[in-house]
Design a protein around this motif. Sequence first.
Motif, PDB file in Angstrom:
ATOM      1  N   GLN A 242      32.214  11.424  17.854  1.00  0.00           N
ATOM      2  CA  GLN A 242      31.252  10.325  18.030  1.00  0.00           C
ATOM      3  C   GLN A 242      30.675  10.319  19.433  1.00  0.00           C
ATOM      4  O   GLN A 242      29.500  10.027  19.640  1.00  0.00           O
TER       5      GLN A 242
ATOM      6  N   ALA B  37      28.211  13.160  19.450  1.00  0.00           N
ATOM      7  CA  ALA B  37      26.977  12.785  18.760  1.00  0.00           C
ATOM      8  C   ALA B  37      26.146  11.885  19.662  1.00  0.00           C
ATOM      9  O   ALA B  37      24.915  11.980  19.702  1.00  0.00           O
TER      10      ALA B  37
ATOM     11  N   ILE C  89      29.671   3.392  22.571  1.00  0.00           N
ATOM     12  CA  ILE C  89      30.256   3.926  21.343  1.00  0.00           C
ATOM     13  C   ILE C  89      31.788   3.975  21.416  1.00  0.00           C
ATOM     14  O   ILE C  89      32.468   3.464  20.528  1.00  0.00           O
TER      15      ILE C  89
ATOM     16  N   PRO D  11      33.787   0.121  22.704  1.00  0.00           N
ATOM     17  CA  PRO D  11      33.937  -0.976  21.735  1.00  0.00           C
ATOM     18  C   PRO D  11      34.959  -0.670  20.645  1.00  0.00           C
ATOM     19  O   PRO D  11      35.671  -1.562  20.192  1.00  0.00           O
ATOM     20  N   GLN D  12      35.055   0.588  20.245  1.00  0.00           N
ATOM     21  CA  GLN D  12      36.019   0.930  19.201  1.00  0.00           C
ATOM     22  C   GLN D  12      37.434   1.010  19.756  1.00  0.00           C
ATOM     23  O   GLN D  12      38.393   0.584  19.114  1.00  0.00           O
TER      24      GLN D  12
ATOM     25  N   ARG E 115      33.851  -6.690  12.243  1.00  0.00           N
ATOM     26  CA  ARG E 115      33.738  -5.250  12.082  1.00  0.00           C
ATOM     27  C   ARG E 115      34.623  -4.755  10.967  1.00  0.00           C
ATOM     28  O   ARG E 115      35.106  -3.633  11.023  1.00  0.00           O
TER      29      ARG E 115
ATOM     30  N   GLU F  93      33.620  -1.563   9.768  1.00  0.00           N
ATOM     31  CA  GLU F  93      33.775  -0.362  10.572  1.00  0.00           C
ATOM     32  C   GLU F  93      35.176   0.135  10.342  1.00  0.00           C
ATOM     33  O   GLU F  93      36.110  -0.612  10.300  1.00  0.00           O
ATOM     34  N   LYS F  94      35.277   1.402  10.235  1.00  0.00           N
ATOM     35  CA  LYS F  94      36.602   1.971  10.120  1.00  0.00           C
ATOM     36  C   LYS F  94      36.444   3.305  10.792  1.00  0.00           C
ATOM     37  O   LYS F  94      35.446   3.975  10.611  1.00  0.00           O
ATOM     38  N   ILE F  95      37.429   3.667  11.581  1.00  0.00           N
ATOM     39  CA  ILE F  95      37.288   4.965  12.223  1.00  0.00           C
ATOM     40  C   ILE F  95      37.351   6.011  11.137  1.00  0.00           C
ATOM     41  O   ILE F  95      38.340   6.129  10.429  1.00  0.00           O
ATOM     42  N   CYS F  96      36.269   6.737  10.966  1.00  0.00           N
ATOM     43  CA  CYS F  96      36.248   7.659   9.835  1.00  0.00           C
ATOM     44  C   CYS F  96      36.065   9.083  10.294  1.00  0.00           C
ATOM     45  O   CYS F  96      35.955   9.350  11.445  1.00  0.00           O
TER      46      CYS F  96
ATOM     47  N   LEU G 287      29.006   9.911  12.588  1.00  0.00           N
ATOM     48  CA  LEU G 287      28.214   8.688  12.747  1.00  0.00           C
ATOM     49  C   LEU G 287      28.993   7.712  13.613  1.00  0.00           C
ATOM     50  O   LEU G 287      30.222   7.751  13.655  1.00  0.00           O
ATOM     51  N   PHE G 288      28.255   6.830  14.314  1.00  0.00           N
ATOM     52  CA  PHE G 288      28.919   5.843  15.159  1.00  0.00           C
ATOM     53  C   PHE G 288      29.523   4.767  14.253  1.00  0.00           C
ATOM     54  O   PHE G 288      28.805   4.015  13.598  1.00  0.00           O
ATOM     55  N   ALA G 289      30.855   4.689  14.242  1.00  0.00           N
ATOM     56  CA  ALA G 289      31.531   3.820  13.281  1.00  0.00           C
ATOM     57  C   ALA G 289      31.327   2.342  13.591  1.00  0.00           C
ATOM     58  O   ALA G 289      31.484   1.495  12.725  1.00  0.00           O
ATOM     59  N   ASN G 290      30.974   2.026  14.847  1.00  0.00           N
ATOM     60  CA  ASN G 290      30.796   0.615  15.207  1.00  0.00           C
ATOM     61  C   ASN G 290      29.348   0.160  15.044  1.00  0.00           C
ATOM     62  O   ASN G 290      28.985  -0.925  15.486  1.00  0.00           O
TER      63      ASN G 290
END
Lengths: 235, 250
Positions: free
Chosen positions: A127, A130, A145, A148-149, A229, A232-235, B91-94
């Motif tokens: 991520q 990217a 990016i 926050p996660q 969130r 959102e899931k760390i994928c 992809l940015f998960a957040n």
Amino acid sequence: MRAFRWDMFTEFFVKILPYISVTLTYVVGSVLFGFFIGIGIAMLRLSKKRALQVIGSLYVTIFRSVPSVVLLFVIYYGLPMWVENSFGIILEDTDTIVYVIVTFSLLLGSSMSEIIRTSYLAVPKGQYEAAVMVGLTPFTAIRRIVFPQGFVVALPNFGNIFIFMIKEGALAYTIGLHDILGRGMYLGGLKANVYNLELYLALTFIYWPCTFILEKAFKMWEKSLRNKRKKEKIC
Amino acid sequence: MLEIKNVKKSFRDLEVLKDVSLDIGDGEVVVILGPSGSGKTTLLRCISFLEKADGGSLTLGDKEVSLKKATKKQINEFRKNMAFVFQNYNLFANKTVLENVMEGLTVARKIPKQEAMERALEALEWVGVINKKDAYPSELSGGQQQRVGIARAVVLNPEVILFDEPTSALDPELVGEVLDLIKKVAKRGITMIVVTHEISFAEEVASRVVFMDGGVVVEEGTPDKILVSPKEERTKEFLSRVLPKDMYYI
Ligand SMILES: Nc1ncnc2c1ncn2[C@@H]1O[C@H](COP(=O)(O)OP(=O)(O)OP(=O)(O)O)[C@@H](O)[C@H]1O
Ligand SMILES: [Mg+2]
């Protein structure tokens, strides 16, 4: 056997209560500075340069293995000496709380760096890649990016750090700081320590809500982040 | 024009790229084939500065940069003209699907939000996932995620898009539609380098096929030349392994 003196309990409770502000000051101060130190140490440990990694892990092992009281006294006696000898500044009038904050910032820096490092590693590196490939600078990619996660991952641990700090910070009485415990012991002494049971029970009822409220607050914060969130899931 | 010159890269004592050069014309679709471990991913990562090469240079348009000594500023400058589509989508998960596509426009290129949103929506429409614009990546199928990954690249109008095995993490039944989308990207005239194991895609879309093995370009040429009548033993051997017997007519 004497009877339990509720009036004494109340007196202690009321007189100590305002000193919550002192405790909160060093808790917030230490956690805040500890966080920044933690970021610095985590960066060293994540660096590609071997020497920097070693410095980072050295820091962590040193501060993890020293008891807080010991470090507290090292800082209390050592810091003024060091500052005077190297900068010619005399620290005599420095508030005791400064030593407490310095000590615990250094200590928390070590545990925070571990929390920060593992949360950072929990966010897939792809991520970040990217993000820089769509043109973000490395710093912006981390800020928008990765951070926050990682923060969501780290939050429960930060909560634990706060609670640890409220309890461990009580050691500040050893260098004479009047925080909740320090003030309590001082007041107990004025009564020749006759009413120590009332005193320590009063202290229990001051500390307990502090940690309890903090714990609940963090749980709620976590929950709100997760709700916002939950997709959102760390994928 | 994209010119890759003399790229070298080792990981410790493993020499992964031994002097790789490629000249790619505007609008060309170059497909890179090669066995696992031949250095294909590493090549793409080196020319996008995700990995620092030990030597070599990159020319894009009229600008040249050393892959080893590029400054942060040069890297950012070159990346403005490049996009990367990853095997694992990344992809940015957040962020929502729409935010994923807008990120490069608003944050990196400082395009006003309104305009960025319009362009992002248009890109999502184009790749066919507009109905998922407010979803988070974890709610999408692999195929949908890769469509978003492609939208995120295409929306930036890059001169070059690098694809690293864009379909190899997908369920087999989704591979075809994503390959179709990549063909659609090729029709827009964007220069593309595609690492893939999909030989039929190479046959149909590539303007040139490059066969890599052991960190060198073994052979390159038109799909006809490389896929149908390769000269090198290593290429023949590779193709005989990956092509069904009846497709391999030498
Ligand atoms: N970060 C790394 N550290 C050490 N070795 C690496 C690293 N990245 C790749 N390699 C090694 O470099 C060689 C080439 O890897 P690369 O990923 O470029 O191959 P590839 O052609 O993309 O293979 P595949 O078809 O399996 O994706 C492999 O032997 C791999 O183990
Ligand atoms: Mg690869």
